[in-house]
Design an enzyme around this catalytic site. Structure first.
Site, PDB file in Angstrom:
ATOM      1  NE  ARG A 137      -3.281   0.301   2.921  1.00 33.31           N
ATOM      2  CZ  ARG A 137      -2.816   0.793   4.076  1.00 33.31           C
ATOM      3  NH1 ARG A 137      -1.985   0.087   4.823  1.00 33.31           N
ATOM      4  NH2 ARG A 137      -3.186   1.980   4.506  1.00 33.31           N
ATOM      5  CE  LYS A 138       6.148   0.511   3.227  1.00 34.75           C
ATOM      6  NZ  LYS A 138       7.482  -0.018   3.550  1.00 34.75           N
ATOM      7  CB  THR A 139       0.193   3.460  -3.785  1.00 37.60           C
ATOM      8  OG1 THR A 139      -0.879   3.577  -2.829  1.00 37.60           O
ATOM      9  CG2 THR A 139       0.433   1.985  -4.071  1.00 37.60           C
ATOM     10  CB  THR A 272       4.326   1.432  -5.788  1.00 35.79           C
ATOM     11  OG1 THR A 272       4.433   1.001  -4.422  1.00 35.79           O
ATOM     12  CG2 THR A 272       3.484   0.439  -6.566  1.00 35.79           C
TER      13      THR A 272
END
Length: 286
Positions: A137-139, A272
Protein backbone atom coordinates in the site's frame (compact mmCIF):
# COMPACT_ATOMS: atom_id res chain seq x y z
CA UNK A 1 -4.06 -8.23 -20.47
CA UNK A 2 -7.41 -8.08 -18.71
CA UNK A 3 -7.96 -4.95 -16.63
CA UNK A 4 -7.82 -5.69 -12.84
CA UNK A 5 -11.21 -5.78 -11.10
CA UNK A 6 -10.37 -2.75 -8.93
CA UNK A 7 -9.81 -0.57 -12.04
CA UNK A 8 -13.54 -0.25 -12.68
CA UNK A 9 -15.09 2.19 -15.13
CA UNK A 10 -16.48 4.13 -12.15
CA UNK A 11 -13.11 4.41 -10.39
CA UNK A 12 -11.26 5.42 -13.55
CA UNK A 13 -13.92 7.92 -14.57
CA UNK A 14 -13.67 9.66 -11.20
CA UNK A 15 -9.86 9.60 -11.25
CA UNK A 16 -9.75 11.14 -14.73
CA UNK A 17 -12.40 13.73 -13.85
CA UNK A 18 -10.46 14.87 -10.77
CA UNK A 19 -7.13 14.94 -12.62
CA UNK A 20 -8.50 16.98 -15.53
CA UNK A 21 -10.23 19.42 -13.19
CA UNK A 22 -6.99 19.90 -11.28
CA UNK A 23 -5.12 20.73 -14.49
CA UNK A 24 -7.65 22.61 -16.61
CA UNK A 25 -10.00 24.34 -14.13
CA UNK A 26 -11.59 27.24 -16.10
CA UNK A 27 -9.75 26.44 -19.32
CA UNK A 28 -6.59 25.39 -21.12
CA UNK A 29 -5.87 28.97 -22.13
CA UNK A 30 -2.65 28.18 -24.01
CA UNK A 31 -4.63 25.96 -26.35
CA UNK A 32 -7.83 28.03 -26.46
CA UNK A 33 -5.88 31.13 -27.45
CA UNK A 34 -3.82 29.58 -30.26
CA UNK A 35 -5.60 26.53 -31.70
CA UNK A 36 -8.73 26.89 -33.88
CA UNK A 37 -11.77 25.03 -32.57
CA UNK A 38 -12.23 22.97 -35.75
CA UNK A 39 -8.57 22.04 -36.31
CA UNK A 40 -8.07 18.27 -36.67
CA UNK A 41 -4.60 16.83 -36.08
CA UNK A 42 -2.74 13.68 -35.03
CA UNK A 43 -0.11 13.02 -32.37
CA UNK A 44 2.14 10.02 -31.78
CA UNK A 45 3.21 8.55 -28.46
CA UNK A 46 6.97 8.34 -28.86
CA UNK A 47 9.03 5.97 -26.69
CA UNK A 48 12.33 7.56 -25.66
CA UNK A 49 13.58 4.84 -23.31
CA UNK A 50 13.53 1.03 -23.44
CA UNK A 51 10.76 -0.22 -21.17
CA UNK A 52 7.76 -2.39 -20.50
CA UNK A 53 4.97 -0.13 -21.71
CA UNK A 54 2.01 0.45 -19.42
CA UNK A 55 -0.96 2.80 -19.46
CA UNK A 56 -1.98 2.39 -23.10
CA UNK A 57 -5.50 1.27 -22.20
CA UNK A 58 -5.76 4.06 -19.63
CA UNK A 59 -4.59 6.62 -22.21
CA UNK A 60 -7.39 5.57 -24.55
CA UNK A 61 -9.93 5.87 -21.73
CA UNK A 62 -8.63 9.37 -20.89
CA UNK A 63 -8.84 10.52 -24.50
CA UNK A 64 -12.33 9.09 -24.97
CA UNK A 65 -13.66 10.48 -21.69
CA UNK A 66 -12.50 13.97 -22.63
CA UNK A 67 -13.58 13.74 -26.27
CA UNK A 68 -15.46 10.68 -27.53
CA UNK A 69 -14.54 11.57 -31.13
CA UNK A 70 -10.80 11.06 -30.65
CA UNK A 71 -9.53 7.96 -32.45
CA UNK A 72 -6.55 5.89 -31.28
CA UNK A 73 -4.52 3.52 -33.44
CA UNK A 74 -2.45 1.30 -31.12
CA UNK A 75 0.81 -0.39 -32.11
CA UNK A 76 2.13 -1.56 -28.71
CA UNK A 77 -0.05 -3.07 -25.98
CA UNK A 78 0.23 -2.87 -22.21
CA UNK A 79 2.91 -5.25 -20.95
CA UNK A 80 4.81 -5.42 -24.23
CA UNK A 81 8.44 -4.42 -24.65
CA UNK A 82 8.98 -0.99 -26.19
CA UNK A 83 12.28 0.34 -27.52
CA UNK A 84 13.68 3.82 -28.06
CA UNK A 85 12.08 5.31 -31.18
CA UNK A 86 8.97 3.11 -31.13
CA UNK A 87 5.56 4.70 -31.66
CA UNK A 88 3.08 3.20 -29.19
CA UNK A 89 -0.03 4.76 -30.69
CA UNK A 90 -1.35 7.61 -32.81
CA UNK A 91 -4.29 9.69 -31.61
CA UNK A 92 -6.31 11.66 -34.16
CA UNK A 93 -9.04 14.26 -33.76
CA UNK A 94 -9.53 17.71 -32.29
CA UNK A 95 -6.14 19.35 -31.82
CA UNK A 96 -7.56 21.15 -28.77
CA UNK A 97 -8.59 17.88 -27.16
CA UNK A 98 -5.21 16.26 -27.82
CA UNK A 99 -3.31 19.17 -26.29
CA UNK A 100 -5.55 19.44 -23.22
CA UNK A 101 -5.17 15.74 -22.36
CA UNK A 102 -1.49 15.39 -23.32
CA UNK A 103 0.02 15.93 -19.88
CA UNK A 104 -2.40 13.68 -18.00
CA UNK A 105 -1.78 10.85 -20.48
CA UNK A 106 1.98 11.28 -20.25
CA UNK A 107 2.04 11.58 -16.45
CA UNK A 108 0.10 8.33 -16.13
CA UNK A 109 2.00 6.39 -18.80
CA UNK A 110 5.45 7.51 -17.70
CA UNK A 111 4.78 6.51 -14.10
CA UNK A 112 3.00 3.27 -14.96
CA UNK A 113 5.67 2.22 -17.46
CA UNK A 114 8.37 2.84 -14.85
CA UNK A 115 6.58 0.63 -12.33
CA UNK A 116 5.85 -2.11 -14.90
CA UNK A 117 9.48 -2.11 -16.06
CA UNK A 118 10.85 -2.36 -12.52
CA UNK A 119 8.31 -5.04 -11.60
CA UNK A 120 9.17 -7.22 -14.58
CA UNK A 121 12.88 -6.90 -13.78
CA UNK A 122 12.32 -7.96 -10.15
CA UNK A 123 9.85 -10.68 -11.05
CA UNK A 124 12.32 -12.20 -13.52
CA UNK A 125 14.60 -12.93 -10.54
CA UNK A 126 11.97 -15.36 -9.22
CA UNK A 127 11.72 -17.49 -12.36
CA UNK A 128 12.08 -21.15 -11.41
CA UNK A 129 10.66 -20.66 -7.93
CA UNK A 130 7.07 -20.82 -6.69
CA UNK A 131 7.38 -17.52 -4.83
CA UNK A 132 5.23 -14.65 -6.07
CA UNK A 133 6.16 -10.96 -6.02
CA UNK A 134 3.69 -8.66 -4.25
CA UNK A 135 3.24 -4.91 -4.14
CA UNK A 136 2.17 -2.98 -1.02
CA UNK A 137 0.00 0.00 0.00
CA UNK A 138 3.03 2.29 -0.31
CA UNK A 139 1.45 4.14 -3.20
CA UNK A 140 0.81 7.75 -4.19
CA UNK A 141 -2.47 9.03 -2.70
CA UNK A 142 -5.26 9.10 -5.29
CA UNK A 143 -3.04 7.31 -7.82
CA UNK A 144 -3.12 3.80 -6.33
CA UNK A 145 -5.36 2.37 -9.05
CA UNK A 146 -2.76 3.23 -11.70
CA UNK A 147 0.26 2.12 -9.70
CA UNK A 148 -1.18 -1.25 -8.73
CA UNK A 149 -2.45 -1.76 -12.28
CA UNK A 150 1.11 -1.12 -13.49
CA UNK A 151 2.47 -3.79 -11.11
CA UNK A 152 0.01 -6.28 -12.59
CA UNK A 153 1.01 -5.27 -16.14
CA UNK A 154 4.65 -5.87 -15.20
CA UNK A 155 3.88 -9.42 -14.04
CA UNK A 156 3.67 -8.82 -10.30
CA UNK A 157 0.82 -9.83 -8.01
CA UNK A 158 -1.31 -7.26 -6.23
CA UNK A 159 -1.47 -7.53 -2.44
CA UNK A 160 -4.62 -6.23 -0.75
CA UNK A 161 -5.87 -3.12 -2.54
CA UNK A 162 -6.65 -1.18 0.62
CA UNK A 163 -7.63 -1.39 4.25
CA UNK A 164 -11.06 -2.77 3.39
CA UNK A 165 -10.32 -6.05 1.59
CA UNK A 166 -8.07 -7.90 4.06
CA UNK A 167 -7.23 -7.81 7.76
CA UNK A 168 -3.52 -7.25 8.29
CA UNK A 169 -2.46 -7.09 11.93
CA UNK A 170 0.82 -5.20 12.00
CA UNK A 171 3.15 -4.45 14.89
CA UNK A 172 1.09 -1.53 16.21
CA UNK A 173 -2.17 -3.52 16.15
CA UNK A 174 -0.43 -6.29 18.07
CA UNK A 175 1.30 -3.98 20.54
CA UNK A 176 -1.95 -2.11 21.24
CA UNK A 177 -3.67 -5.46 21.90
CA UNK A 178 -0.89 -6.91 24.02
CA UNK A 179 -0.28 -10.02 21.92
CA UNK A 180 -0.87 -11.72 18.58
CA UNK A 181 -3.28 -14.12 20.29
CA UNK A 182 -5.48 -11.28 21.54
CA UNK A 183 -5.41 -9.38 18.25
CA UNK A 184 -6.29 -12.44 16.15
CA UNK A 185 -9.12 -13.44 18.49
CA UNK A 186 -10.65 -9.97 18.18
CA UNK A 187 -10.20 -10.02 14.40
CA UNK A 188 -11.90 -13.40 14.08
CA UNK A 189 -14.78 -12.26 16.30
CA UNK A 190 -15.14 -9.17 14.08
CA UNK A 191 -15.18 -11.24 10.87
CA UNK A 192 -17.80 -13.58 12.32
CA UNK A 193 -20.01 -10.77 13.59
CA UNK A 194 -19.73 -8.65 10.46
CA UNK A 195 -20.16 -11.66 8.15
CA UNK A 196 -17.37 -10.39 5.93
CA UNK A 197 -15.11 -12.71 3.95
CA UNK A 198 -11.77 -11.32 5.04
CA UNK A 199 -8.48 -13.19 5.29
CA UNK A 200 -6.31 -12.48 8.31
CA UNK A 201 -2.58 -11.82 8.01
CA UNK A 202 -0.25 -11.24 10.96
CA UNK A 203 3.10 -9.49 10.97
CA UNK A 204 5.76 -11.31 13.01
CA UNK A 205 9.17 -10.09 14.15
CA UNK A 206 10.76 -13.28 15.50
CA UNK A 207 10.26 -17.05 15.66
CA UNK A 208 8.32 -16.85 18.93
CA UNK A 209 5.74 -14.62 17.24
CA UNK A 210 5.67 -16.94 14.22
CA UNK A 211 4.75 -19.84 16.50
CA UNK A 212 2.10 -17.73 18.21
CA UNK A 213 0.59 -16.82 14.82
CA UNK A 214 0.60 -20.48 13.78
CA UNK A 215 -1.24 -21.39 16.99
CA UNK A 216 -3.77 -18.62 16.29
CA UNK A 217 -4.53 -20.22 12.89
CA UNK A 218 -4.24 -17.21 10.60
CA UNK A 219 -4.33 -17.22 6.79
CA UNK A 220 -0.91 -15.68 6.22
CA UNK A 221 2.14 -14.91 8.33
CA UNK A 222 4.38 -12.00 7.40
CA UNK A 223 8.05 -12.45 8.22
CA UNK A 224 9.11 -8.87 8.80
CA UNK A 225 12.74 -7.79 8.48
CA UNK A 226 14.09 -11.28 9.16
CA UNK A 227 17.39 -12.53 7.79
CA UNK A 228 17.35 -15.47 5.39
CA UNK A 229 18.41 -18.02 8.00
CA UNK A 230 15.54 -17.00 10.30
CA UNK A 231 13.09 -17.03 7.37
CA UNK A 232 14.08 -20.62 6.59
CA UNK A 233 13.37 -21.62 10.17
CA UNK A 234 10.05 -19.77 10.08
CA UNK A 235 8.92 -21.45 6.86
CA UNK A 236 9.86 -24.83 8.36
CA UNK A 237 7.79 -24.00 11.46
CA UNK A 238 4.82 -22.93 9.36
CA UNK A 239 5.13 -26.17 7.37
CA UNK A 240 2.38 -25.28 4.89
CA UNK A 241 -0.24 -24.58 7.57
CA UNK A 242 -0.76 -21.13 6.02
CA UNK A 243 0.79 -18.76 3.51
CA UNK A 244 4.03 -16.94 4.29
CA UNK A 245 5.27 -13.53 3.18
CA UNK A 246 8.76 -12.07 3.36
CA UNK A 247 8.68 -8.31 3.84
CA UNK A 248 10.66 -5.31 5.07
CA UNK A 249 13.40 -3.54 3.16
CA UNK A 250 13.57 -6.14 0.39
CA UNK A 251 16.09 -5.35 -2.36
CA UNK A 252 16.41 -6.76 -5.87
CA UNK A 253 19.67 -8.55 -5.01
CA UNK A 254 17.98 -10.49 -2.19
CA UNK A 255 15.10 -11.92 -4.21
CA UNK A 256 16.64 -15.19 -5.40
CA UNK A 257 18.06 -16.06 -1.99
CA UNK A 258 14.81 -15.24 -0.20
CA UNK A 259 12.87 -17.41 -2.66
CA UNK A 260 15.04 -20.40 -1.64
CA UNK A 261 13.47 -20.24 1.83
CA UNK A 262 10.18 -21.43 0.34
CA UNK A 263 8.10 -18.36 1.26
CA UNK A 264 4.82 -18.05 -0.62
CA UNK A 265 5.24 -14.34 -1.30
CA UNK A 266 7.81 -11.56 -1.24
CA UNK A 267 6.32 -8.07 -0.84
CA UNK A 268 8.23 -4.95 -1.82
CA UNK A 269 7.16 -1.35 -1.46
CA UNK A 270 10.00 -0.38 -3.80
CA UNK A 271 7.93 -1.51 -6.79
CA UNK A 272 5.74 1.56 -6.40
CA UNK A 273 7.66 4.04 -4.28
CA UNK A 274 11.07 3.74 -5.97
CA UNK A 275 10.30 3.18 -9.65
CA UNK A 276 11.83 5.69 -12.07
CA UNK A 277 9.52 7.30 -14.61
CA UNK A 278 10.07 6.30 -18.23
CA UNK A 279 10.71 9.04 -20.80
CA UNK A 280 7.77 9.25 -23.23
CA UNK A 281 6.55 12.12 -25.42
CA UNK A 282 3.38 12.95 -27.32
CA UNK A 283 4.55 14.60 -30.53
CA UNK A 284 2.58 16.20 -33.34
CA UNK A 285 2.38 13.76 -36.24
CA UNK A 286 2.62 16.09 -39.22
Amino acid sequence: MKRPNYATDKVLKQFIKNALEEDIQDGDHSTLSTIPKDLVQSAKLLVKENCILAGVELAEIIFKQFDKNLKIEKFIKDGETAKIGDVAFIVTGSARSILSTERLVLNCMQRMSGIATLTQDWDSRLIGSKTKLLDTRKTTPNFRVCEKWAVAIGGGTNHRYGLYDMIMLKDNHIDYNGSITNAVKMAKDYVKKSKKKLKIEVETRNLEEVQEAINAKVDRIMLDNMDVATMKKAVKLINGSCESEASGGISRDQLKEIATTGVTFISAGALTHSAKNIDLSLKAAM
